[in-house]
Design an enzyme around this catalytic site. Structure first.
Site, mmCIF file in Angstrom:
data_model
loop_
_atom_site.group_PDB
_atom_site.id
_atom_site.type_symbol
_atom_site.label_atom_id
_atom_site.label_comp_id
_atom_site.label_asym_id
_atom_site.label_seq_id
_atom_site.Cartn_x
_atom_site.Cartn_y
_atom_site.Cartn_z
ATOM 1 N N MET A 1 74.902 62.970 70.841
ATOM 2 C CA MET A 1 74.912 62.347 72.174
ATOM 3 C C MET A 1 76.283 61.873 72.636
ATOM 4 O O MET A 1 76.372 61.084 73.568
ATOM 5 C CB MET A 1 73.898 61.190 72.246
ATOM 6 C CG MET A 1 72.469 61.648 72.059
ATOM 7 S SD MET A 1 71.240 60.343 72.230
ATOM 8 C CE MET A 1 71.376 59.516 70.650
ATOM 9 N N VAL B 1 62.862 87.224 74.045
ATOM 10 C CA VAL B 1 63.391 88.338 74.834
ATOM 11 C C VAL B 1 64.037 89.323 73.867
ATOM 12 O O VAL B 1 64.865 88.954 73.034
ATOM 13 C CB VAL B 1 64.410 87.853 75.879
ATOM 14 C CG1 VAL B 1 64.993 89.038 76.642
ATOM 15 C CG2 VAL B 1 63.745 86.878 76.841
ATOM 16 N N HIS C 1 79.598 73.688 66.895
ATOM 17 C CA HIS C 1 80.079 73.851 68.270
ATOM 18 C C HIS C 1 80.422 75.327 68.498
ATOM 19 O O HIS C 1 81.560 75.662 68.785
ATOM 20 C CB HIS C 1 81.334 72.996 68.497
ATOM 21 C CG HIS C 1 81.089 71.528 68.409
ATOM 22 N ND1 HIS C 1 82.120 70.603 68.293
ATOM 23 C CD2 HIS C 1 79.940 70.805 68.433
ATOM 24 C CE1 HIS C 1 81.617 69.380 68.248
ATOM 25 N NE2 HIS C 1 80.295 69.475 68.322
#
Length: 456
Positions: free
Chosen positions: A11, A141, A394
Site C-alpha cells: 500500500m 483468455v 515489480h
C-alpha cells in the site's frame, strides 16, 4: 483477485522521480510521457486526505478529487528512526511525491477510512452498475484472433466450466494481463520473437521482442534488534506496521535516487512471520534472527536497487495457454547489480553508528552463512547481499513502449490492439510500481476516448 497487485501489496503510494518519465519520453521519442505530461494523470486519480501536505508547496502535486484514497502515516514510534537517518545527513521530508523525491519520510499509503484502496475498490466499485461494464470472472483468455489485414477482431477464452467462447471486438482489444501474462497471450496469438514462435509452430503475425526486457527491483533485507518492548495488539484497520521510507543517492550531484530504503518497525513475532512466510528465507536464518530479537523492537530494513541493469525474459513453454510460461528473471546477470546492492546495504548500515542505535545497544543480525567472513569486508557485504536478497515483485518491461508498443500503447505491426499494464513500462521507476501503472491506465483511458471521439 480483482484489483491485481493493488489488492495485496504493501500500500505504499510512490510515484517515482521526474527523471524516470523524461527517460520514458526519450526512449519512445514521445513527449507525452515526459514528467510534465504524466503529472496531471498522477494528480487526476488521487484523493489525498492529509491536512498537513495541503498547507505546503507540495499541495500543487496532489488532488482531493480522484477515486484513489491516499493518507499519510503518522506514528510516534518512527520519530527516533527519522532522527537516526537525519544524523547520517539525510533530509527528513513530509512528502517525496513532488518534484524533489530525495529524503526520508513517513510514507503516503493507498489506504483511507481504515481500508485498503485497491483499484478494484476505488475505480471498479463506484461504476459496477454501468451498462457498458461486464466482468467475466474465472475465465482464461487463450488467444487473440486477427483478420487478413492484421486487425485484432476477437478473443478466445475458456470459462470456469471449460466452455470455450469467442468474444468479438467492435473497436479494439485491450490487453491488461500484467508483465507475465500479457506477453504470454501475445505470443500465443502470434506476436513475438519469430524464431521462438516458429519453434512452437505458432503462425507469426508480427515479429516483435515480446517477453524480452523483463525487469524487477531487487532488494536486500537488513535486520536490527533494538530496545526491549512489551507485546502489542494490532488493529488491522489502522496503518500497517509503522514504516520509515527513504530515497537516497550515492552522489550529491544526482537528483534521482540510487536506492530506496523501506524500514518496518515491528516486534520479533512479526520478524519471524516476515522472514519465513512473506520473504521465504531459509529457516536457519529466520530461527537465528528470531532468537536474537525475541522481546525487542525490530527494524526490518529493505534496501532496493532502484535502477537494476539486469534483464530477464518470458518464453512460452507450451502452446497450451494453461501452462505457465517460463520466467527467466535474470537477477544479477549484470554483476553491477550485486555490487550495488552490497554497497547500498552497507550504506544503510551506518545507522548502527547513530545515537539511538548506540544508546539501545542495537544488534545487527547476521545470517549464519556470513558469520565466518571478516566483518565489514567486501566479502562480508557480498555474502550478506546474496544471503538476504529478494525480488520486489515489480515486474515490468515485457511489452515495452518503443519496442513492442508505441507511445499510444498500440502494438506495432498490427491494428486494433493495445496493451495497458506494467509490461509497457520501458525502464524501471524510482520506487514501487503500483501508482505509475495506475497513471499509465489513466493516460490510456484518455488515448482511447480521444481516438473514439468520446467526450472527456
Amino acid at each position: 483477485m480483482l484489483g491485481g497487485c493493488s489488492s495485496m501489496n504493501y500500500m505504499y503510494y510512490v510515484r517515482g522521480n521526474p527523471y524516470d518519465y523524461d527517460n520514458w519520453a526519450s526512449i519512445t521519442n514521445d513527449d507525452t510521457w515526459s514528467y510534465n505530461n504524466v503529472l496531471p494523470y498522477f494528480i487526476k486519480s488521487e484523493r489525498l486526505q492529509d491536512p498537513n501536505i495541503w498547507n505546503t508547496p507540495n499541495a500543487a502535486f496532489h488532488s482531493s478529487e480522484g477515486y484513489l484514497g491516499v493518507t499519510k502515516q503518522y506514528e510516534k514510534r518512527t520519530n527516533k528512526y527519522l532522527q537516526a537517518f537525519s544524523e547520517l545527513g539525510y533530509n527528513v521530508v513530509l512528502d517525496t511525491n513532488g518534484n524533489y523525491t530525495l529524503g526520508f519520510t513517513e510514507p503516503l499509503l493507498t489506504m483511507a477510512n481504515g481500508y485498503r484502496q485497491s483499484t478494484a475498490k476505488t475505480f471498479l466499485s463506484p461504476i459496477e452498475n454501468r451498462s457498458n461494464l461486464y466482468v467475466l470472472k474465472h475465465t482464461l483468455v487463450t488467444k487473440i484472433n486477427f483478420d487478413e489485414y492484421n486487425s485484432a477482431v476477437s478473443i478466445e477464452a475458456i470459462k470456469e466450466n471449460k466452455e470455450k467462447i469467442t468474444i468479438s471486438a467492435n473497436k479494439e482489444i485491450i490487453v491488461s494481463a500484467g508483465a507475465i501474462n500479457s506477453p504470454q497471450l501475445l505470443m500465443l496469438s502470434g506476436i513475438g520473437p519469430k524464431k521462438h514462435l516458429e519453434d512452437l509452430n505458432i503462425n507469426v503475425i508480427a515479429d516483435l521482442p515480446v517477453g524480452e526486457n523483463l525487469q524487477n527491483h531487487i532488494s536486500g533485507i537488513s535486520t536490527y534488534a533494538l530496545e526491549k518492548i512489551p507485546e502489542q495488539s494490532k488493529n488491522p484497520h489502522k496503518y500497517p506496521q509503522p514504516t520509515v521510507m527513504g530515497f537516497a543517492t550515492m552522489s550529491n550531484l544526482q537528483v534521482y535516487p540510487d536506492y530506496q530504503s523501506v524500514n518496518l518497525i515491528v516486534d520479533s513475532d512479526y520478524l519471524l512471520e516476515n522472514c519465513a512466510f512473506t520473504n521465504s528465507f531459509k529457516k536457519e536464518i529466520c530461527n537465528t534472527f528470531y532468537k536474537q530479537a525475541k522481546g525487542r523492537e525490530v527494524m526490518i530494513s529493505q534496501t532496493v536497487v532502484l535502477h537494476p541493469k539486469s534483464r530477464g525474459r518470458i518464453l512460452l513453454r507450451s502452446i497450451n495457454p494453461s501452462v505457465h510460461p517460463e520466467i527467466f528473471t535474470g537477477y544479477f546477470s549484470d554483476a553491477a547489480d550485486l555490487e550495488n546492492l552490497a554497497l547500498y546495504i552497507e550504506h544503510v548500515n551506518r545507522v548502527m553508528m547513530t545515537s539511538y542505535f548506540q544508546g539501545v545497544n542495537a544488534t545487527f543480525l547476521i545470517p549464519p552463512d556470513c558469520i565466518s567472513n571478516e566483518p565489514d569486508s567486501e566479502e562480508f557485504w557480498r555474502c550478506y547481499a546474496l544471503c538476504m536478497a529478494m525480488p520486489m515483485n515489480h515486474y515490468i518491461g515485457t511489452c515495452a513502449m518503443g519496442s513492442v508498443v508505441d507511445g499510444r500503447l498500440k502494438v506495432f505491426d498490427v491494428q486494433r490492439l493495445r496493451v495497458v499494464d506494467g509490461s509497457v513500462i520501458p525502464n524501471m521507476t524510482s520506487g514501487n510500481t503500483n501508482v505509475p501503472i495506475i497513471m499509465v491506465a489513466e493516460k490510456a483511458a484518455d488515448f482511447i476516448k480521444a481516438e473514439n471521439s468520446y467526450s472527456h
